[in-house]
Design an enzyme around this catalytic site. Structure first.
Site, PDB file in Angstrom:
ATOM      1  CB  SER A 177      -0.957  -0.029   1.198  1.00 18.64           C
ATOM      2  OG  SER A 177      -1.863   1.048   1.132  1.00 18.64           O
ATOM      3  CB  THR A 178       1.204   4.153   2.303  1.00 19.29           C
ATOM      4  OG1 THR A 178      -0.201   4.240   2.473  1.00 19.29           O
ATOM      5  CG2 THR A 178       1.801   5.553   2.235  1.00 19.29           C
ATOM      6  CG  HIS A 203      -4.128  -0.829  -0.886  1.00 18.96           C
ATOM      7  ND1 HIS A 203      -3.924  -0.718   0.468  1.00 18.96           N
ATOM      8  CD2 HIS A 203      -4.634  -2.068  -1.089  1.00 18.96           C
ATOM      9  CE1 HIS A 203      -4.290  -1.850   1.065  1.00 18.96           C
ATOM     10  NE2 HIS A 203      -4.719  -2.683   0.138  1.00 18.96           N
ATOM     11  CG  MET A 296      -2.113   3.246   7.474  1.00 21.09           C
ATOM     12  SD  MET A 296      -0.786   3.619   8.653  1.00 21.09           S
ATOM     13  CE  MET A 296      -1.715   4.386   9.972  1.00 21.09           C
ATOM     14  CG  ASP A 299      -5.984  -5.379   2.270  1.00 22.27           C
ATOM     15  OD1 ASP A 299      -6.833  -6.256   2.495  1.00 22.27           O
ATOM     16  OD2 ASP A 299      -5.652  -5.034   1.124  1.00 22.27           O
TER      17      ASP A 299
END
Length: 365
Positions: A177-178, A203, A296, A299
């Site tokens: 993600s991030t 993401h 973050m 997930d």
């Protein structure tokens, strides 16, 4: 953070500055301490006010956002959330911004700006909160060698020795993600041309994964593309979940195939790492390798444990090299990690393990 997150908004549109300031100031834990209509004004404001986070438009007068971001991250690194236009060119520029060190981005609506930004308010402030706690690193200074690879400034992939004969049953599954766009690049550029198939969930909203895949494809020895529903997953290829869809793997006879559909968000994400990893646990089992990178939230953590229970071997990025340690931390807490490694050691460790599997296969022949 015990005090409010202090944010400066940099955008040449007075309407956008006003809307973002209002959205930020509605939050109990943050405040907009200033706005600037171009990077030169922003530069002085940053020196004076020392914000925690800035939001930065891409296209502005006097100096565009990318040039300003590059200088900022070399001279005074700080968390930046880009405000990007959802166009093909906007996607390419956004990938460049993430490469330069921006923590994340928000896709600015092209029509209905006021209502569109307000609809994105939760996403905007969530990304500001993540940026405020992200580990930001100074960008390397540019030199002749950094642009020698091509006219676009992209250097060629390091040449990795081929793995040799390896069962096509193997599959590598990556979630991020991030901070994940650069982390995924760091893994993929080291994978040899005959790597097992690789499936990836990062993401990302619709409209940006095309540019992401194209950028990686120009850097890697393997072929990198967006996944297409029903296509066979081949060795030497990496498949990225298209933004705004769910992506998982299935079997068709002896082959793995990609399934891309309009399933509901899982853990608030679409695409979701949970969906991909859960399918790997069910379909690939002990032939899977899992990799959890920076991001973050949680997930994919539970599904990565399912992968491990089904026999996969899993790598998790360590805290020191993560932009945000949330998803890796949760994977470790779920007991899903076989090895926790710095980002730069994940691909070499995986290649060593794959090469060992090749050697064992040769001995049986």
């Amino acid at each position: 953070m015990s005090r409010k997150i202090r944010v400066i908004v940099v955008d040449d549109s007075a309407l956008v500055r006003s809307l973002l300031s209002e959205i930020i100031n509605r939050q109990r834990d943050m405040e907009c301490i200033g706005t600037a209509n171009d990077p030169l004004v922003a530069r002085e404001m940053i020196r004076e006010l020392n914000p925690d986070v800035i939001t930065l438009d891409v296209e502005m007068p006097r100096m565009d956002g990318i040039d300003f971001l590059g200088r900022l991250m070399r001279l005074r690194p700080m968390p930046v959330v880009m405000i990007s236009t959802l166009t093909e060119r906007g996607g390419e520029i956004t990938m460049k911004a993430l490469e330069l060190g921006a923590v994340d981005f928000v896709a600015k609506p092209r029509v209905g700006l006021a209502s569109g930004l307000n609809d994105l308010a939760t996403q905007i402030v969530d990304k500001i909160r993540v940026a405020a706690v992200a580990q930001v690193r100074r960008a390397p200074a540019r030199d002749a060698s950094s642009t020698a690879g091509s006219a676009s400034g992209m250097s060629a992939a390091p040449v990795s020795a081929l793995l040799g004969r390896l069962s096509t049953e193997k599959l590598i599954c990556i979630g991020a993600s991030t901070g994940g766009t650069e982390a995924i690049k760091e893994v993929l550029v080291h994978m040899p041309a005959d790597s097992p198939g690789i499936v990836i969930t990062q993401h990302m909203p619709p409209g940006f994964t095309t540019s992401f895949a194209a950028r990686l494809n120009g850097l890697c020895q393997i072929t990198v593309k967006e996944a297409v529903n029903g296509e066979r997953i081949l060795p030497g290829h990496a498949y990225i979940a298209p933004g705004g869809t769910q992506f998982h793997v299935a079997r068709s006879g002896a082959n793995y195939v990609a399934v891309v559909d309009d399933g509901p968000p899982v853990n608030r994400h679409k695409p979701s790492v949970e969906v991909l990893f859960k399918s790997a646990a069910a379909v690939v089992g002990r032939n899977a390798f899992g990799i959890m990178l920076t991001g973050m939230g949680n997930d994919g953590a539970a599904a990565m444990r399912e992968m491990k229970d089904a026999g996969s071997y899993n790598y998790v990025q360590d805290e020191a090299t993560c932009i945000v340690f949330g998803m890796p931390r949760e994977a470790i807490a779920h007991g899903a990690a076989d090895e926790v490694l710095p980002l730069g050691q994940i691909a070499p460790a995986l290649i060593t393990r794959l090469r060992g599997a090749t050697d064992r296969l040769h001995h049986r022949i």
